[in-house]
Design a protein around this motif. Structure first.
Motif, mmCIF file in Angstrom:
data_model
loop_
_atom_site.group_PDB
_atom_site.id
_atom_site.type_symbol
_atom_site.label_atom_id
_atom_site.label_comp_id
_atom_site.label_asym_id
_atom_site.label_seq_id
_atom_site.Cartn_x
_atom_site.Cartn_y
_atom_site.Cartn_z
ATOM 1 N N PRO A 237 0.790 -1.237 0.000
ATOM 2 C CA PRO A 237 0.000 0.000 0.000
ATOM 3 C C PRO A 237 0.823 1.288 0.000
ATOM 4 N N TRP A 238 1.846 1.372 0.853
ATOM 5 C CA TRP A 238 2.613 2.614 0.920
ATOM 6 C C TRP A 238 3.284 2.925 -0.414
ATOM 7 N N GLU A 239 3.908 1.904 -1.018
ATOM 8 C CA GLU A 239 4.587 2.110 -2.297
ATOM 9 C C GLU A 239 3.588 2.486 -3.395
ATOM 10 N N ALA A 240 2.435 1.817 -3.388
ATOM 11 C CA ALA A 240 1.420 2.106 -4.401
ATOM 12 C C ALA A 240 0.869 3.522 -4.243
ATOM 13 N N LEU A 241 0.627 3.941 -2.995
ATOM 14 C CA LEU A 241 0.132 5.296 -2.753
ATOM 15 C C LEU A 241 1.152 6.345 -3.175
ATOM 16 N N ARG A 242 2.423 6.105 -2.866
ATOM 17 C CA ARG A 242 3.462 7.060 -3.253
ATOM 18 C C ARG A 242 3.503 7.225 -4.767
ATOM 19 N N ALA A 243 3.472 6.105 -5.478
ATOM 20 C CA ALA A 243 3.519 6.152 -6.942
ATOM 21 C C ALA A 243 2.279 6.839 -7.515
ATOM 22 N N ALA A 244 1.109 6.587 -6.911
ATOM 23 C CA ALA A 244 -0.129 7.205 -7.395
ATOM 24 C C ALA A 244 -0.107 8.708 -7.165
ATOM 25 N N LEU A 245 0.380 9.131 -5.997
ATOM 26 C CA LEU A 245 0.473 10.572 -5.715
ATOM 27 C C LEU A 245 1.447 11.252 -6.661
ATOM 28 N N LYS A 246 2.553 10.579 -6.972
ATOM 29 C CA LYS A 246 3.514 11.154 -7.924
ATOM 30 C C LYS A 246 2.890 11.271 -9.312
ATOM 31 N N ALA A 247 2.123 10.260 -9.707
ATOM 32 C CA ALA A 247 1.457 10.313 -11.016
ATOM 33 C C ALA A 247 0.481 11.485 -11.069
ATOM 34 N N LEU A 248 -0.240 11.728 -9.974
ATOM 35 C CA LEU A 248 -1.164 12.856 -9.930
ATOM 36 C C LEU A 248 -0.392 14.169 -10.045
ATOM 37 N N TYR A 249 0.681 14.298 -9.288
ATOM 38 C CA TYR A 249 1.493 15.525 -9.327
ATOM 39 C C TYR A 249 2.038 15.773 -10.733
ATOM 40 N N ASP A 250 2.531 14.719 -11.367
ATOM 41 C CA ASP A 250 3.111 14.852 -12.711
ATOM 42 C C ASP A 250 2.065 15.243 -13.751
ATOM 43 N N SER A 251 0.784 14.950 -13.462
ATOM 44 C CA SER A 251 -0.273 15.235 -14.438
ATOM 45 C C SER A 251 -0.819 16.660 -14.333
ATOM 46 N N LEU A 252 -0.443 17.387 -13.284
ATOM 47 C CA LEU A 252 -0.989 18.727 -13.090
ATOM 48 C C LEU A 252 -0.509 19.669 -14.198
ATOM 49 N N PRO A 253 -1.413 20.506 -14.737
ATOM 50 C CA PRO A 253 -1.074 21.349 -15.885
ATOM 51 C C PRO A 253 -0.423 22.678 -15.492
ATOM 52 N N TYR A 254 0.511 22.645 -14.538
ATOM 53 C CA TYR A 254 1.156 23.869 -14.089
ATOM 54 C C TYR A 254 2.665 23.714 -14.165
ATOM 55 N N SER A 255 3.332 24.833 -14.400
ATOM 56 C CA SER A 255 4.777 24.840 -14.278
ATOM 57 C C SER A 255 5.114 24.794 -12.786
ATOM 58 N N PRO A 256 6.324 24.371 -12.418
ATOM 59 C CA PRO A 256 6.691 24.363 -10.991
ATOM 60 C C PRO A 256 6.524 25.737 -10.339
ATOM 61 N N GLU A 257 6.821 26.798 -11.099
ATOM 62 C CA GLU A 257 6.704 28.149 -10.557
ATOM 63 C C GLU A 257 5.247 28.504 -10.270
ATOM 64 N N ASP A 258 4.364 28.209 -11.218
ATOM 65 C CA ASP A 258 2.948 28.519 -11.021
ATOM 66 C C ASP A 258 2.343 27.653 -9.921
ATOM 67 N N PHE A 259 2.761 26.392 -9.867
ATOM 68 C CA PHE A 259 2.230 25.508 -8.832
ATOM 69 C C PHE A 259 2.648 25.994 -7.450
ATOM 70 N N LEU A 260 3.860 26.506 -7.334
ATOM 71 C CA LEU A 260 4.315 27.051 -6.053
ATOM 72 C C LEU A 260 3.484 28.273 -5.675
ATOM 73 N N LYS A 261 3.195 29.134 -6.642
ATOM 74 C CA LYS A 261 2.376 30.323 -6.358
ATOM 75 C C LYS A 261 0.972 29.923 -5.917
ATOM 76 N N ILE A 262 0.380 28.977 -6.630
ATOM 77 C CA ILE A 262 -0.982 28.550 -6.312
ATOM 78 C C ILE A 262 -1.029 27.875 -4.939
ATOM 79 N N THR A 263 -0.059 27.007 -4.681
ATOM 80 C CA THR A 263 -0.033 26.301 -3.404
ATOM 81 C C THR A 263 0.240 27.271 -2.255
#
Length: 200
Positions: A90-116
């Motif tokens: 479970p832990w490994e699967a959750l980590r990989a799923a969260l990374k996949a979600l993060y990688d799919s976000l349509p923001y540049s790292p700079e914009d994502f930092l501003k939004i967050t």
């Protein structure tokens, strides 16, 4: 298929989605330029060229504009988790799923930092985000139960729910550390550190 009946509804839905996308894009620009608390729904409506009443037909609040896609993100996270190998812990699967979600976000790292950063600076946004994140837990539990291999154990859902909630709490802690560092620390490293602390 009745094209006469289907096309108008399809066109209305596409038009609605296009307007929603324009509202979100315009609102996010205003939020980042002037701050979330300082920007009003009236300002957003004026910038787009629609009435305030029309704006409320699409979004009931400023919080809904910023966090409206959180439900979709939850579904994407569940899909990513279910796509992991069945035997993966479970832990490994959750980590990989969260990374996949993060990688799919349509923001540049700079914009994502501003939004967050904006999310973390607004108490009302943080509260709404927390509420929506609770729904993510419900979506993740069934797959985690299967991974725990204890579907007949009456406590298996409790364990799965605790595990999912803990993973999301680790995500929140890692994101908070990333924001406070101004984006200088590695998000994945911060998440792994939080998980290591939680697992003892």
């Amino acid at each position: 298929m009745d094209h006469r009946a289907g096309n108008p509804a399809g066109l209305r839905e596409r038009t609605r989605r296009a307007v929603q996308a324009e509202i979100v894009s315009t609102a996010m620009r205003l939020f980042l330029e002037h701050g979330f608390e300082a920007t009003t729904m009236e300002q957003i409506a004026n910038e787009i060229g629609i009435s305030r009443r029309s704006l409320f037909r699409y979004f009931g609040s400023k919080e809904d504009i910023v966090l409206g896609d959180h439900a979709e993100h939850g579904e994407a996270l569940r899909t990513a988790l279910e796509a992991r190998p069945p035997g993966e812990p479970p832990w490994e699967a959750l980590r990989a799923a969260l990374k996949a979600l993060y990688d799919s976000l349509p923001y540049s790292p700079e914009d994502f930092l501003k939004i967050t950063s904006m999310l973390h600076a607004s108490p009302s946004l943080r509260a709404h985000q927390w509420e929506k994140r609770q729904q993510w837990t419900d979506l993740l539990v069934p797959d985690i139960v299967r991974r725990l291999g204890a579907t007949r154990d009456p406590m298996s859902e409790l364990r799965a729910r605790a595990l999912a909630a803990c993973a999301l709490a680790c995500l929140e802690a890692a994101t908070d550390a990333w924001v406070r560092s101004g984006g200088t620390i590695d998000m994945e490293w911060a998440f792994d550190e939080a998980v290591a602390a939680a697992r003892g």
